[in-house]
Design a protein around this motif. Structure first.
Motif, short mmCIF file in Angstrom:
data_model
loop_
_atom_site.label_atom_id
_atom_site.label_comp_id
_atom_site.label_asym_id
_atom_site.label_seq_id
_atom_site.Cartn_x
_atom_site.Cartn_y
_atom_site.Cartn_z
N VAL A 106 0.83 -1.20 0.00
CA VAL A 106 0.00 0.00 0.00
C VAL A 106 0.86 1.25 0.00
N ILE A 107 1.95 1.23 0.77
CA ILE A 107 2.75 2.46 0.86
C ILE A 107 3.91 2.48 -0.13
N ALA A 108 3.94 1.53 -1.07
CA ALA A 108 5.05 1.48 -2.03
C ALA A 108 5.20 2.80 -2.78
N GLY A 109 4.08 3.37 -3.22
CA GLY A 109 4.14 4.62 -3.96
C GLY A 109 4.60 5.78 -3.10
N GLN A 110 4.13 5.77 -1.86
CA GLN A 110 4.51 6.83 -0.93
C GLN A 110 6.01 6.80 -0.64
N ARG A 111 6.54 5.58 -0.53
CA ARG A 111 7.99 5.43 -0.28
C ARG A 111 8.79 6.05 -1.41
N LEU A 112 8.26 5.94 -2.64
CA LEU A 112 8.98 6.48 -3.80
C LEU A 112 9.13 7.99 -3.71
N ASN A 113 8.11 8.62 -3.13
CA ASN A 113 8.17 10.08 -3.06
C ASN A 113 9.17 10.56 -2.02
N ASN A 114 9.83 9.57 -1.37
CA ASN A 114 10.89 9.88 -0.42
C ASN A 114 10.45 10.77 0.72
N LYS A 115 9.15 10.77 0.95
CA LYS A 115 8.68 11.56 2.09
C LYS A 115 8.92 10.73 3.34
N ARG A 116 9.60 11.33 4.29
CA ARG A 116 9.77 10.63 5.56
C ARG A 116 8.45 10.77 6.33
N MET A 117 7.85 9.65 6.63
CA MET A 117 6.57 9.72 7.34
C MET A 117 6.72 9.07 8.70
N ARG A 118 6.03 9.65 9.68
CA ARG A 118 6.02 9.01 10.98
C ARG A 118 5.22 7.72 10.91
N LYS A 119 5.55 6.80 11.82
CA LYS A 119 4.91 5.49 11.80
C LYS A 119 3.38 5.60 11.88
N ASP A 120 2.90 6.48 12.76
CA ASP A 120 1.44 6.55 12.92
C ASP A 120 0.78 7.17 11.68
N ALA A 121 1.52 8.08 11.01
CA ALA A 121 0.97 8.66 9.78
C ALA A 121 0.88 7.60 8.67
N THR A 122 1.92 6.74 8.61
CA THR A 122 1.90 5.66 7.62
C THR A 122 0.78 4.68 7.93
N ASP A 123 0.66 4.30 9.22
CA ASP A 123 -0.43 3.40 9.61
C ASP A 123 -1.77 3.96 9.17
N ASP A 124 -1.89 5.27 9.38
CA ASP A 124 -3.14 5.94 9.05
C ASP A 124 -3.41 5.88 7.55
N LEU A 125 -2.36 6.14 6.76
CA LEU A 125 -2.49 6.12 5.31
C LEU A 125 -2.89 4.72 4.82
N VAL A 126 -2.25 3.71 5.42
CA VAL A 126 -2.55 2.33 5.02
C VAL A 126 -4.01 2.02 5.31
N GLU A 127 -4.47 2.39 6.50
CA GLU A 127 -5.86 2.09 6.86
C GLU A 127 -6.82 2.85 5.95
N ARG A 128 -6.52 4.14 5.71
CA ARG A 128 -7.40 4.96 4.88
C ARG A 128 -7.49 4.39 3.46
N SER A 129 -6.31 4.01 2.91
CA SER A 129 -6.31 3.50 1.54
C SER A 129 -7.04 2.16 1.44
N LEU A 130 -6.79 1.28 2.42
CA LEU A 130 -7.44 -0.03 2.38
C LEU A 130 -8.94 0.11 2.60
N ARG A 131 -9.35 1.04 3.48
CA ARG A 131 -10.79 1.29 3.64
C ARG A 131 -11.36 1.83 2.35
N GLY A 132 -10.60 2.72 1.69
CA GLY A 132 -11.03 3.30 0.42
C GLY A 132 -11.23 2.23 -0.64
N ALA A 133 -10.47 1.15 -0.52
CA ALA A 133 -10.58 0.07 -1.51
C ALA A 133 -11.46 -1.07 -1.00
#
Lengths: 259, 323
Positions: A106-133
């Motif tokens: 899920v976060i493969a694309g986000q990793r490419l953008n080289n944005k350093r994300m905090r763990k809880d922000a990444t967790d949040d993104l993963v949940e949001r994207s998976l809920r979205g799908a």
């Protein structure tokens, strides 16, 4: 999110072979546009030219232009990598990265953008994207398991989650349900209906019932014969294409009297 | 199920009851037999070699320490050789693996097709060059040419124990052996890596590109993880060749038997294989047993290395993409 796409006099070549000729098409923001037509008519080629994925094949090029909210995607100095970050894509066969867990997929694309994300922000993104799908409830307990262990329909929704995790403007789908069973197909179609609230969606499909069910607009591509270029025959609101198309070829195709 | 419940003996003219054995074509039987035979043969050969090593090495393990060449026992004799073998092989592997992966990536993903194909053949050709040729090249060309570089290493990086010096005047050092072995194993690692990289599913490469990956990012995301087990297998094949390499090391290395990490001096430990080749013609009795014992140790090292590689590959099998 959700931008308009405008193709202007678009010709697509593979080397010296003209595959698609003279496409003029306006795709409105936050709508679902279906592209239908017989095999080899160039609809997938056209779809792949929207996010410049067709260039991956050596010798492929276009003439004319495609604009995303007025910006030419083929303008001088435009990086195809940047284009693909704005325009996500879902493929015919589900293709989660087999070496990555569901979470990492899920976060493969986000990793490419080289944005350093905090763990809880990444967790949040993963949940949001998976809920979205519409996949969250099925996988929330096994996020660290490989994505290739899911069923085909789940894998395809994982790919959709991966595509929307980078928050693109447009989502391209190349026959996303052709490898899926009817139940999984229904799940994806429901998802498309929800996704169009946020994204402009273009979907290639061989299934005319599917085009009628999910899309607001439909474009019909056709080819005159082998070796001839594919062309956009007609594009209009979906119900108009399926009830009273202006072209004979379209009517023949949607009513099954093709050939 | 069936309603046929008639008791009593079957009518006299009834056909023979159908055999419970499945029908097997003769071709199938021949093929199965020969495949099984080949499988058994390889095990027999392996067992034979192991038995030979064990039986012939045994006297050296039980002999009094003073009888072993060197006079300090079997461990003191073999240990520097083990050290030298591992050191040379590890240097070779550290140099060759990254280089081979880069060459393989260049051939599969960067080079234009009309360059990639000949380059691939050329690499395969390199793998066919006999090791004695590499040895001659190492001692005649590489060794003299490297003296200057090694002097530079000593002057500027001498504080690292690897380059403490003093520099060997002939250049017949562990570093030169490592580089020669690296050149020797480069083709095999490249060839194996190239094969796996070519098999990366287009689907996964496109998935990465569609997410907005650059070519290098696509390689990191899709190609390298997919090819990981292949790279390891290739490296292990190369390591096997480097560990067992005899002639090149025997020709190049100037040996003192010292156990040292100093790569550029003239005092180096020999390797097991080179030592056997050099000593065997003049050995008798317990000396032969000692050499065979060192061969047994080499056999065990190779076995351990291969098992380790297998373990590394299997550990993440779930994620290999094979399912």
């Amino acid at each position: 999110m959700g931008k308009a796409i405008e193709a202007i006099d678009l010709d697509i070549y593979y080397g010296s072979f003209l595959a698609v000729q003279g496409v003029n098409m306006t795709i409105r923001p936050k709508t679902v546009t279906a592209l239908i037509g017989p095999s080899g008519c160039g609809k997938s080629t056209y779809l792949r030219s929207i996010n410049r994925m067709h260039e991956v094949i050596p010798g492929a090029r276009v003439e004319g232009s495609i604009e995303l909210d007025g910006t030419d995607l083929y303008g001088a100095g435009v990086d195809p990598v940047g284009v693909r970050r704005q325009i996500g894509m879902v493929f015919q066969r589900p293709n989660p990265f087999p070496t990555m867990s569901i979470y990492d997929n899920v976060i493969a694309g986000q990793r490419l953008n080289n944005k350093r994300m905090r763990k809880d922000a990444t967790d949040d993104l993963v949940e949001r994207s998976l809920r979205g799908a519409n996949l969250w409830n099925e996988v929330k307990d096994r996020l660290e398991k490989p994505g290739s262990g899911l069923s085909g329909g789940q894998q395809q929704r994982l790919c959709i989650a991966r595509a929307i995790a980078v928050q693109p403007d447009v989502l391209l789908m190349d026959e996303p349900c052709s490898a899926l069973d009817p139940i999984s197909t229904l799940a994806i179609e429901d998802l498309i209906n929800e996704l169009k609230m946020d994204y402009t969606i273009v979907i290639v499909t061989h299934n005319m019932q599917q085009a009628a069910r999910v899309s607001d607009y439909t474009g019909f591509f056709n080819i005159e014969g082998t070796g001839k270029p594919g062309k956009l025959v007609e594009m209009d609101e979906t119900k108009k294409i399926f009830s009273q198309p202006t072209q004979k070829a379209t009517e023949d195709y949607v009513s099954g009297r093709f050939g | 199920m069936s309603t046929d419940t008639s008791p009593g003996p079957a009518p006299a003219k009834a056909p023979a009851p159908p055999s419970t054995r499945p029908v097997v074509q003769p071709g199938d039987r021949i093929f199965a037999g020969s495949a099984t035979g080949a499988g058994i043969l390889i095990l027999v050969v392996l067992a034979g070699v192991a038995a030979f090593l064990l039986i012939e090495a045994a006297p050296a393990f039980v002999a009094p320490a003073a009888d072993i060449p060197g006079g300090n026992g079997i461990v003191a004799y073999i240990w520097p050789l083990v050290f030298g073998t591992l050191l040379a092989a590890v240097i070779a592997l550290l140099i060759a693996t990254p280089l081979a992966v880069c060459v393989a990536l260049f051939i599969t993903h960067f080079a234009p097709r009309r360059i990639a194909q000949p380059l691939g053949y050329l690499i395969d050709l390199l793998a066919a060059v006999p090791s004695i040729v590499y040895g001659l090249w190492g001692v005649a060309v590489l060794a003299p040419a490297s003296v200057e570089l090694m002097t530079w290493l000593q002057d500027y990086l001498g504080w690292i124990p690897l380059f403490a010096g003093p520099v060997s005047a002939t250049g017949r050092t562990m570093l030169v052996v490592g580089v020669t072995l690296a050149v020797m194993i480069l083709p095999i690692i490249t060839a194996v890596s190239r094969e796996v990289f070519l098999q990366t599913p287009k689907l996964h490469e496109e998935a990465a590109l569609a997410l907005g990956a650059t070519r290098w990012e696509m390689i990191k995301m899709a190609v390298l993880p997919f090819g990981r087990s292949g790279i390891i297998s290739g490296a292990m094949l190369g390591l096997g060749r480097a560990l067992g390499e005899t002639m090149a090391v025997a020709i190049i290395l100037s040996v003192s038997g010292a156990v040292t990490f100093n790569l550029i001096s003239s005092g180096n430990p020999s390797t097991i294989a080179a030592n056997i080749a050099l000593q065997f013609p003049e050995s008798t009795g317990i000396e032969v047993n000692t050499l065979i014992a060192s061969g047994l140790v080499l056999f065990l090292i190779t076995l351990a290395v291969n098992s380790l590689a297998r373990f590394i590959i299997n550990r993440r099998r779930e994620f290999s993409g094979a399912n």
